[in-house]
Write a protein that holds these residues in place. Structure first.
Motif, PDB file in Angstrom:
ATOM      1  N   PRO A  47       0.876  -1.199  -0.183  1.00 17.50           N
ATOM      2  CA  PRO A  47      -0.169  -0.108   0.037  1.00 17.50           C
ATOM      3  C   PRO A  47       0.790   1.092  -0.001  1.00 17.50           C
ATOM      4  O   PRO A  47       0.497   2.309  -0.551  1.00 17.50           O
ATOM      5  N   LEU A  48       2.089   1.184   0.740  1.00 11.94           N
ATOM      6  CA  LEU A  48       3.050   2.355   0.751  1.00 11.94           C
ATOM      7  C   LEU A  48       3.573   2.587  -0.601  1.00 11.94           C
ATOM      8  O   LEU A  48       3.789   3.869  -1.144  1.00 11.94           O
ATOM      9  N   ALA A  49       3.787   1.465  -1.337  1.00 10.16           N
ATOM     10  CA  ALA A  49       4.277   1.824  -2.848  1.00 10.16           C
ATOM     11  C   ALA A  49       3.117   2.395  -3.650  1.00 10.16           C
ATOM     12  O   ALA A  49       3.514   3.261  -4.373  1.00 10.16           O
ATOM     13  N   SER A  50       1.842   2.012  -3.366  1.00 12.93           N
ATOM     14  CA  SER A  50       0.815   2.671  -4.210  1.00 12.93           C
ATOM     15  C   SER A  50       0.749   4.119  -3.992  1.00 12.93           C
ATOM     16  O   SER A  50       0.716   4.798  -4.816  1.00 12.93           O
ATOM     17  N   ALA A  51       1.077   4.349  -2.581  1.00  7.50           N
ATOM     18  CA  ALA A  51       0.962   5.913  -2.226  1.00  7.50           C
ATOM     19  C   ALA A  51       1.829   6.567  -2.906  1.00  7.50           C
ATOM     20  O   ALA A  51       1.840   7.687  -3.231  1.00  7.50           O
ATOM     21  N   CYS A  52       3.135   6.124  -3.063  1.00  8.87           N
ATOM     22  CA  CYS A  52       4.388   6.705  -3.337  1.00  8.87           C
ATOM     23  C   CYS A  52       4.081   6.748  -4.986  1.00  8.87           C
ATOM     24  O   CYS A  52       4.573   8.182  -5.361  1.00  8.87           O
ATOM     25  N   LEU A  53       3.868   5.966  -5.637  1.00  7.32           N
ATOM     26  CA  LEU A  53       3.718   6.067  -7.296  1.00  7.32           C
ATOM     27  C   LEU A  53       2.346   7.031  -7.420  1.00  7.32           C
ATOM     28  O   LEU A  53       2.475   7.892  -8.458  1.00  7.32           O
ATOM     29  N   TYR A  54       1.399   7.021  -6.653  1.00  7.85           N
ATOM     30  CA  TYR A  54       0.354   7.813  -6.939  1.00  7.85           C
ATOM     31  C   TYR A  54       0.731   9.434  -6.711  1.00  7.85           C
ATOM     32  O   TYR A  54       0.503  10.321  -7.350  1.00  7.85           O
ATOM     33  N   ALA A  55       1.477   9.493  -5.469  1.00  8.33           N
ATOM     34  CA  ALA A  55       1.876  10.935  -5.080  1.00  8.33           C
ATOM     35  C   ALA A  55       2.930  11.557  -6.163  1.00  8.33           C
ATOM     36  O   ALA A  55       2.607  12.498  -6.586  1.00  8.33           O
ATOM     37  N   GLY A  56       3.809  10.675  -6.577  1.00  8.69           N
ATOM     38  CA  GLY A  56       4.813  10.894  -7.739  1.00  8.69           C
ATOM     39  C   GLY A  56       3.845  11.345  -9.036  1.00  8.69           C
ATOM     40  O   GLY A  56       4.241  12.151  -9.675  1.00  8.69           O
ATOM     41  N   GLY A  57       2.766  10.662  -9.448  1.00  9.03           N
ATOM     42  CA  GLY A  57       1.934  10.880 -10.446  1.00  9.03           C
ATOM     43  C   GLY A  57       1.362  12.281 -10.270  1.00  9.03           C
ATOM     44  O   GLY A  57       1.379  13.165 -11.462  1.00  9.03           O
ATOM     45  N   MET A  58       0.806  12.700  -9.226  1.00 11.04           N
ATOM     46  CA  MET A  58       0.409  13.941  -8.949  1.00 11.04           C
ATOM     47  C   MET A  58       1.288  15.221  -9.104  1.00 11.04           C
ATOM     48  O   MET A  58       0.892  16.350  -9.870  1.00 11.04           O
ATOM     49  N   ALA A  59       2.688  14.738  -8.448  1.00 13.02           N
ATOM     50  CA  ALA A  59       3.442  15.924  -8.705  1.00 13.02           C
ATOM     51  C   ALA A  59       3.845  16.055 -10.317  1.00 13.02           C
ATOM     52  O   ALA A  59       4.092  17.167 -10.725  1.00 13.02           O
ATOM     53  N   LEU A  60       3.955  14.815 -10.928  1.00 14.28           N
ATOM     54  CA  LEU A  60       4.315  15.040 -12.355  1.00 14.28           C
ATOM     55  C   LEU A  60       3.150  15.611 -13.243  1.00 14.28           C
ATOM     56  O   LEU A  60       3.580  16.509 -13.926  1.00 14.28           O
ATOM     57  N   ASN A  61       2.067  15.384 -12.722  1.00 11.25           N
ATOM     58  CA  ASN A  61       0.752  15.893 -13.088  1.00 11.25           C
ATOM     59  C   ASN A  61       0.985  17.635 -13.337  1.00 11.25           C
ATOM     60  O   ASN A  61       0.639  18.260 -14.200  1.00 11.25           O
ATOM     61  N   ASP A  62       1.411  18.089 -11.979  1.00 12.04           N
ATOM     62  CA  ASP A  62       1.390  19.569 -11.809  1.00 12.04           C
ATOM     63  C   ASP A  62       2.531  20.215 -12.834  1.00 12.04           C
ATOM     64  O   ASP A  62       2.588  21.254 -13.161  1.00 12.04           O
ATOM     65  N   TYR A  63       3.619  19.358 -12.952  1.00  8.85           N
ATOM     66  CA  TYR A  63       4.747  19.742 -13.579  1.00  8.85           C
ATOM     67  C   TYR A  63       4.448  19.906 -15.038  1.00  8.85           C
ATOM     68  O   TYR A  63       4.750  20.796 -15.622  1.00  8.85           O
ATOM     69  N   ALA A  64       3.634  18.669 -15.789  1.00  8.40           N
ATOM     70  CA  ALA A  64       3.136  18.869 -16.755  1.00  8.40           C
ATOM     71  C   ALA A  64       2.172  19.982 -17.073  1.00  8.40           C
ATOM     72  O   ALA A  64       2.038  20.485 -18.277  1.00  8.40           O
ATOM     73  N   ASP A  65       1.428  20.146 -16.241  1.00 12.62           N
ATOM     74  CA  ASP A  65       0.082  20.988 -16.609  1.00 12.62           C
ATOM     75  C   ASP A  65       0.701  22.687 -15.914  1.00 12.62           C
ATOM     76  O   ASP A  65      -0.381  23.288 -15.856  1.00 12.62           O
ATOM     77  N   ARG A  66       1.791  23.053 -15.869  1.00 11.06           N
ATOM     78  CA  ARG A  66       2.115  24.281 -15.208  1.00 11.06           C
ATOM     79  C   ARG A  66       1.622  25.461 -16.101  1.00 11.06           C
ATOM     80  O   ARG A  66       1.118  26.286 -15.658  1.00 11.06           O
ATOM     81  N   GLY A  67       1.572  25.116 -17.378  1.00  7.13           N
ATOM     82  CA  GLY A  67       1.307  26.119 -18.251  1.00  7.13           C
ATOM     83  C   GLY A  67      -0.352  26.400 -18.450  1.00  7.13           C
ATOM     84  O   GLY A  67      -0.964  27.570 -17.945  1.00  7.13           O
ATOM     85  N   ILE A  68      -1.036  25.399 -18.306  1.00 11.41           N
ATOM     86  CA  ILE A  68      -2.497  25.417 -18.274  1.00 11.41           C
ATOM     87  C   ILE A  68      -2.989  26.067 -16.818  1.00 11.41           C
ATOM     88  O   ILE A  68      -3.920  26.636 -16.569  1.00 11.41           O
ATOM     89  N   ASP A  69      -2.335  25.570 -15.675  1.00 15.11           N
ATOM     90  CA  ASP A  69      -2.695  25.810 -14.453  1.00 15.11           C
ATOM     91  C   ASP A  69      -2.377  27.242 -14.230  1.00 15.11           C
ATOM     92  O   ASP A  69      -3.115  27.803 -13.274  1.00 15.11           O
ATOM     93  N   ALA A  70      -1.279  27.735 -14.722  1.00 16.09           N
ATOM     94  CA  ALA A  70      -1.272  29.477 -14.715  1.00 16.09           C
ATOM     95  C   ALA A  70      -2.380  30.104 -15.071  1.00 16.09           C
ATOM     96  O   ALA A  70      -2.649  31.006 -14.430  1.00 16.09           O
ATOM     97  N   VAL A  71      -3.356  29.643 -15.846  1.00 16.33           N
ATOM     98  CA  VAL A  71      -4.463  30.162 -16.458  1.00 16.33           C
ATOM     99  C   VAL A  71      -5.629  29.799 -15.505  1.00 16.33           C
ATOM    100  O   VAL A  71      -6.448  30.714 -15.038  1.00 16.33           O
ATOM    101  N   GLU A  72      -5.754  28.514 -15.451  1.00 19.31           N
ATOM    102  CA  GLU A  72      -7.012  27.879 -14.757  1.00 19.31           C
ATOM    103  C   GLU A  72      -6.905  27.598 -13.225  1.00 19.31           C
ATOM    104  O   GLU A  72      -7.857  27.756 -12.386  1.00 19.31           O
ATOM    105  N   ARG A  73      -5.764  27.573 -12.793  1.00 17.92           N
ATOM    106  CA  ARG A  73      -5.804  26.960 -11.257  1.00 17.92           C
ATOM    107  C   ARG A  73      -4.356  27.665 -10.750  1.00 17.92           C
ATOM    108  O   ARG A  73      -3.462  27.126 -10.559  1.00 17.92           O
ATOM    109  N   PRO A  74      -4.327  29.097 -10.871  1.00 14.80           N
ATOM    110  CA  PRO A  74      -2.964  29.780 -10.489  1.00 14.80           C
ATOM    111  C   PRO A  74      -2.672  29.604  -9.003  1.00 14.80           C
ATOM    112  O   PRO A  74      -1.612  30.003  -8.725  1.00 14.80           O
TER     113      PRO A  74
END
Length: 301
Positions: A47-74
């Motif tokens: 379960p901890l492995a799942s948590a780390c992979l999920y959290a890593g995905g969320m961090a990567l999501n915000d890295y990839a979406d930084r341009g869009i988020d600057a407009v929609e979720r600043p």
């Protein structure tokens, strides 16, 4: 802990959507229950492995979406400048490596053999697939299904395929709905999510034990699952406005936990089912505390 350090910690917890991490802890427990694995020992690392992979995905999501988020979720950590894009990417990589290491600790090479394609699917989603509606939903469904299968390892995949399909199907529906959080969804997507909830509920109940003692926990957990997400999905189908799509998405994510419990109970693992139920209670407590904190800040401002 000093003020700046505490603030930085809060920023990183926000980056990885810390409360939502609770929704993946039960995946490997459900998968392990399907394969007949006991709860405890080294397997608690899964379960901890799942948590780390999920959290890593969320961090990567915000890295990839930084341009869009600057407009929609600043207000998010990266576009607001609280966390740099480089640090977000570094956090994503570190959490992914840690998650893979924990999968090996918890389930050996057989679980790592599932964890590796899971990590690849997560990165593929964030960097490419999510830009296209159908591939995005399907890739997220695959991610959740693989997370369930990581709890079984490659030797027991067949036994956990129904559980993986249930979690994956629900995730596809929630992901499709989530694309309407900003600009609204459509009636077909929301109605499809509601239909998926009904189908998943029926499939889990169909595999429940025949004895009342075994069937009652499954019935109760499925009831919580359906009650948590179906009304919001129906409301989004009636009025596909962005606010309803957002609410249906939130409830769909939270409904994953009782679904995991239902799957664990269905396969006769009372310990796994109760552990997932405890996670659900913890999530409610944390959300209530967060809401009280937000209300207090608003009243003091």
């Amino acid at each position: 802990m000093s003020g700046p350090s505490a603030s930085a910690m809060r920023d990183y917890l926000e980056l990885v959507r810390a409360p939502a991490v609770l929704t993946v802890l039960g995946d490997t427990l459900a998968g392990g229950a399907a394969a007949g694995h006991p709860v405890g020992g080294r397997r608690l690392a899964l379960p901890l492995a799942s948590a780390c992979l999920y959290a890593g995905g969320m961090a990567l999501n915000d890295y990839a979406d930084r341009g869009i988020d600057a407009v929609e979720r600043p207000e998010r950590p990266v576009p607001s400048g609280r966390i740099s894009p480089e640090r977000a990417l570094g956090a994503a990589a570190a959490l992914t490596v840690l998650g893979l290491g924990l999968s090996a600790v918890g389930g050996g090479r057989r679980s790592l053999a599932v964890g590796a394609p899971l990590a690849a699917a997560i990165w593929s989603y964030d960097l490419a697939a999510k830009r296209h509606p159908v591939p995005a939903a399907l890739t997220m469904g695959v991610c959740r299904a693989l997370d369930v299968l990581m709890g079984t390892g490659t030797a027991d995949l067949r036994s956990a395929l129904p559980a993986a399909a249930a979690m994956g199907g629900h995730t596809v529906a929630v992901t499709a709905l989530s694309r309407g959080e900003v600009n609204g969804t459509d009636t077909t997507t929301a109605a499809g999510a509601a239909a998926t909830t009904a189908l998943v509920s029926a499939s889990v109940l169909a595999g429940a034990p025949r004895s009342w003692r075994g069937a009652l926990p499954v019935l109760a957990a499925v009831g919580v699952y359906a009650a948590r997400c179906a009304p919001a999905q129906v409301e989004a189908a009636r009025d596909p406005a962005a606010r309803n799509a957002l609410e249906a998405t939130k409830r769909g994510i939270r409904a994953m936990v009782p679904l995991q419990a239902a799957l664990a109970f269905r396969h006769g693992s009372t310990a796994a089912g109760l552990a997932v139920a405890a996670v659900d209670v913890l999530g409610k407590v944390l959300r209530a505390r967060s809401a009280r904190g937000t209300n207090r800040e608003m009243s003091e401002s």
